[in-house]
Design a protein around this motif. Structure first.
Motif, PDB file in Angstrom:
ATOM      1  N   VAL A   1       0.839  -1.195   0.000  1.00  0.00           N
ATOM      2  CA  VAL A   1       0.000   0.000   0.000  1.00  0.00           C
ATOM      3  C   VAL A   1       0.875   1.246   0.000  1.00  0.00           C
ATOM      4  CG1 VAL A   1      -1.796   1.298   1.230  1.00  0.00           C
ATOM      5  CG2 VAL A   1      -1.830  -1.210   1.239  1.00  0.00           C
ATOM      6  N   ALA A   2       0.487   2.200  -0.859  1.00  0.00           N
ATOM      7  CA  ALA A   2       1.119   3.516  -0.879  1.00  0.00           C
ATOM      8  C   ALA A   2       0.019   4.567  -0.912  1.00  0.00           C
ATOM      9  CB  ALA A   2       2.039   3.669  -2.091  1.00  0.00           C
ATOM     10  N   VAL A   3       0.243   5.669  -0.219  1.00  0.00           N
ATOM     11  CA  VAL A   3      -0.695   6.782  -0.188  1.00  0.00           C
ATOM     12  C   VAL A   3      -0.092   7.936  -0.982  1.00  0.00           C
ATOM     13  CG1 VAL A   3      -2.020   8.364   1.275  1.00  0.00           C
ATOM     14  CG2 VAL A   3      -1.534   6.033   2.074  1.00  0.00           C
ATOM     15  N   LEU A   4      -0.857   8.474  -1.913  1.00  0.00           N
ATOM     16  CA  LEU A   4      -0.395   9.562  -2.765  1.00  0.00           C
ATOM     17  C   LEU A   4      -1.101  10.855  -2.381  1.00  0.00           C
ATOM     18  CD1 LEU A   4      -0.632   7.818  -6.267  1.00  0.00           C
ATOM     19  CD2 LEU A   4       1.078   7.472  -4.477  1.00  0.00           C
ATOM     20  N   ASP A   5      -0.437  11.970  -2.649  1.00  0.00           N
ATOM     21  CA  ASP A   5      -1.117  13.244  -2.477  1.00  0.00           C
ATOM     22  C   ASP A   5      -1.864  13.579  -3.753  1.00  0.00           C
ATOM     23  OD1 ASP A   5       0.758  14.097  -4.309  1.00  0.00           O
ATOM     24  OD2 ASP A   5       1.912  15.310  -2.890  1.00  0.00           O
ATOM     25  N   GLU A   6      -2.436  14.769  -3.804  1.00  0.00           N
ATOM     26  CA  GLU A   6      -3.287  15.124  -4.937  1.00  0.00           C
ATOM     27  C   GLU A   6      -2.505  15.290  -6.232  1.00  0.00           C
ATOM     28  OE1 GLU A   6      -3.258  19.855  -3.661  1.00  0.00           O
ATOM     29  OE2 GLU A   6      -5.121  18.728  -3.771  1.00  0.00           O
ATOM     30  N   ALA A   7      -1.168  15.392  -6.158  1.00  0.00           N
ATOM     31  CA  ALA A   7      -0.340  15.500  -7.356  1.00  0.00           C
ATOM     32  C   ALA A   7       0.213  14.149  -7.813  1.00  0.00           C
ATOM     33  CB  ALA A   7       0.820  16.465  -7.109  1.00  0.00           C
ATOM     34  N   GLY A   8      -0.079  13.075  -7.067  1.00  0.00           N
ATOM     35  CA  GLY A   8       0.411  11.756  -7.426  1.00  0.00           C
ATOM     36  C   GLY A   8       1.720  11.379  -6.792  1.00  0.00           C
TER      37      GLY A   8
END
Length: 397
Positions: free
Chosen positions: A58-65
């Protein structure tokens, strides 16, 4: 002498409204307390331990990817795969990586396109299965990209779940199903040959003997002659039924002459028994087809015509077989009511259709082919395609 402040005075002069005001201000505070996390639990620590407990990478991205957090499974897979970055991808732009690989990977191109749609708000979820090389050999993963709706700050969650064991189980099940169908076809062929070579021949002998008795016993009474005639008619009827059953189980034409002759016989017999006119367009398939391919296409034609008779309500159908440089295709088309109404109704007929379609599709997939069904108010079109480069294990037909 004690002096009162303005607040104290207001509480003395108007005690009831003041109490109501305090009650009104306390209620929203009670509802604003977190309901999923206990007050003495730190949310960040809980989130980290929960992510690390998951088996998916699992990886969490911000709104820019850009990757802003990963879990333990992600870090372990990155370490085992030889990635030297001690940040394990944190700070890297996931979308940019997918776009860079899109030129050489269709899966990466699909992921990049879906990720852009999710970031733009066009969709909230994307799933895809893909193969991957790993230190443990070839593996299969399911990628799931989601954007939680309840988050105040836009976040995108990437999860790669190892589904290799599931894929292997599916492959084993498909192999077993194919093997079962092959054995079933062999059993049908054996029963058909036994019926044709033994039972049908015995019935033919009975009809011949009965005919000779009928011709030789001219001086017997009318009751005896009537009995002989009834016996002869029953024997001839049984002989015809046994021959029909033998041909339906496995037509000898499929072994002796080939698929084109067997399909022509099937269409004529189906029209005779059902009253449905079948227009045929069967081209010479050229080089003989492998036995598994010919058998599969013949069974698809049988099932499709059976569905026309049982479910479509059409009085006319079309059966076509043609061959290109690398593929042989079978089409069965009717002008009936279609299958969607039966499927939506969830009736027993719908379940029967589902089993029949699954059987047809499985037969073709075992040979690298595919089944397409287009159904609507104007009728149903069943199309079966098999690559002719597929080499069968048995003799060609």
């Amino acid at each position: 002498m004690d002096y009162l402040t303005p607040d104290d005075a207001s509480s003395v002069d108007h005690p009831r409204p003041r109490r109501r005001h305090r009650a009104a201000t306390r209620a929203p505070q009670a509802h604003s307390l977190p309901t999923l996390i206990a007050p003495d639990v730190q949310a960040e620590a809980l989130l980290r331990s929960t992510l690390d407990a998951l088996s998916a990478h699992v990886a969490v991205l911000d709104e820019a990817g850009t990757i802003i957090a990963v879990n333990q499974a992600w870090r372990a897979f990155a370490h085992a795969s030889g990635y030297a970055d001690e940040n394990h991808g944190v700070g890297m732009n996931y979308l940019a990586v997918c776009e860079a690989a899109a030129a050489v990977s269709q899966d990466a191109a699909r992921t990049a396109e879906a990720l852009r749609d999710i970031m733009a708000g066009g969709r909230s979820e994307f799933r895809m299965e893909y193969p991957c090389r790993s230190p443990r050999g070839p593996r299969w993963f399911q990628l799931r990209v989601t954007r939680p709706d309840q988050a105040q700050t836009r976040r995108i969650v990437i999860a790669h779940e190892d589904i290799t064991e599931v894929k292997r189980t599916q492959e084993e099940l498909a192999w077993l199903s194919g093997r079962l169908m092959h054995l079933q076809d062999e059993e049908r062929r054996a029963i058909a040959r036994e019926l044709h070579d033994t039972t049908a021949q015995n019935l033919l002998a009975i009809t011949l003997n009965t005919t000779r008795l009928h011709e030789g016993l001219r001086d017997v009474g009318e009751p005896a002659r009537r009995t002989l005639m009834e016996t002869l008619e029953l024997a001839e009827q049984s002989l015809q039924e046994v021959r029909t059953l033998s041909y339906l189980l496995h037509p000898p034409l499929l072994d002796d002459i080939g698929l084109t002759a067997a399909l022509s016989w099937l269409a004529r017999g189906f029209s005779h028994r059902s009253g449905i006119q079948v227009d045929t367009s069967i081209e010479n398939s050229g080089e003989p087809l492998p036995r598994p391919t010919a058998t599969a296409l013949y069974r698809v034609a049988q099932e499709a015509l059976s569905n026309v008779h049982r479910h479509s309500g059409s009085k006319r159908a079309r059966l076509a077989l043609y061959r290109t440089a690398d593929m042989v295709q079978l089409d069965v088309v009717d002008g009936g009511t279609g299958l969607r109404s039966l499927v939506k109704a969830g009736s027993e007929e719908a379940r029967q259709i589902g089993v029949g379609i699954s059987g047809m599709r499985l037969r073709l997939e075992q040979l690298g082919g595919r089944l397409e069904i287009r159904s609507g108010p104007a009728g149903t079109h069943v199309s079966a395609r098999v690559p002719i480069t597929q080499v069968g294990s048995d003799q060609p037909l």
